[in-house]
Design an enzyme around this catalytic site. Structure first.
Site, short mmCIF file in Angstrom:
data_model
loop_
_atom_site.label_atom_id
_atom_site.label_comp_id
_atom_site.label_asym_id
_atom_site.label_seq_id
_atom_site.Cartn_x
_atom_site.Cartn_y
_atom_site.Cartn_z
N GLY A 41 0.59 -0.76 0.38
CA GLY A 41 -0.68 -0.12 -0.02
C GLY A 41 0.95 0.86 -0.02
N ARG A 100 1.06 10.91 -8.35
CA ARG A 100 0.64 11.34 -7.53
C ARG A 100 1.32 10.67 -6.47
NH1 ARG A 100 -4.89 12.44 -8.27
NH2 ARG A 100 -5.29 12.53 -10.46
N SER A 140 0.14 -6.96 11.94
CA SER A 140 1.02 -5.98 12.23
C SER A 140 0.28 -5.54 14.19
CB SER A 140 0.84 -4.58 11.23
OG SER A 140 -0.64 -4.12 11.19
N ASP A 141 -0.66 -6.24 14.18
CA ASP A 141 -1.61 -5.82 15.56
C ASP A 141 -2.54 -6.89 15.36
OD1 ASP A 141 -4.29 -4.20 14.66
OD2 ASP A 141 -2.60 -3.89 13.31
N ARG A 191 8.45 -3.71 11.18
CA ARG A 191 7.51 -4.10 10.51
C ARG A 191 8.37 -4.25 9.18
NH1 ARG A 191 1.55 -1.81 9.33
NH2 ARG A 191 1.01 -1.08 11.20
#
Length: 239
Positions: free
Chosen positions: A21, A44, A209-210, A224
């Site tokens: 992402g 972008r 990650s959680d 991470r």
């Protein structure tokens, strides 16, 4: 060949694309894992790089956050740039104690309340599935590296900060029970839909990650980067 969102010359994007992402994670992956990597998109700020891994061409490009964003970039890659297969490599929050922090989850289906697929082409189901052959390649890549991955459905949500109505059980427990979702993220449903709609292949890996069953568990940015390397190795192993 270019679109409003991707400015790349013909042949600059490989047939296989790995998509995190975060644009900076795409940059990190290309600099750390690829040979002769070059930037092929900066529009972008959605960075994309093409290089080689053990001699095989591959592109690593970010898709942004949420189904609308992944929907734009993967559609254009499939339909305008001749990409054959896309593997999402992202993060997710676990809905169960069995899928732990740092585990790499192989996604076998994506449930979502999103209207993306219905709006896009009338698809009215709430689950999309990955390409079986590409998913098996990821499974075999993990086995070659001695990694045992949990497998299952994810919840691709449109709402990052979601609350449960007062007096009801937490929404994630309901989804875990009724939809068999093991973790939550925000993009995979859109990716799988676009692949099916265009006749291309898609699969997904997510690193936990959680964990919703233990909110006190968090990982740092440094952790991470270190532990996401396992997922990246598996994804690159399909080449």
């Amino acid at each position: 060949m270019s679109t409003p969102h991707i400015q790349a010359n013909p042949g600059e994007i490989a047939k296989t694309v790995l998509m995190p992402g975060d644009p900076l994670r795409a940059k990190f992956i290309s600099e750390t894992f690829l040979q002769d990597a070059r930037c092929i998109n900066e529009v972008r700020g959605m960075l994309g790089y093409t290089g080689r891994y053990k001699g095989k061409p591959v592109t690593v490009m970010a898709h942004g956050m949420g189904i609308p964003s992944v929907g734009i970039y993967t559609w254009e890659l499939f339909t305008h740039f001749g990409v054959d297969e896309i593997v999402r490599i992202g993060s997710a929050g676990s809905y169960t104690e069995e899928v732990k922090i740092f585990d790499v989850l192989l996604v076998t289906g994506a449930y979502s309340e999103s209207s993306y697929a219905k709006t896009q082409n009338g698809y009215d189901k709430d689950i999309n599935y990955p390409d079986a052959t590409l998913t098996e390649k990821l499974r075999q890549s993990a086995r070659r590296q001695g990694l045992s991955m949990p497998e299952g459905f994810v919840h691709s949500t449109d709402v990052f900060y979601q609350d449960s109505p007062e007096g009801q059980e937490p929404y994630w427990r309901t989804l875990r029970r009724e939809k068999q979702t093991l973790a939550v993220e925000m993009e995979t449903f859109g990716l799988f839909h676009n692949a099916a709609a265009t006749g291309k292949a898609a699969a997904a890996l997510v690193t936990i990650s959680d964990n919703f069953t233990n909110p006190a568990q968090n990982i740092t940015i440094e952790e991470r980067e270190k532990h996401f390397a396992t997922m990246i190795d598996v994804a690159l192993g399909i080449l």
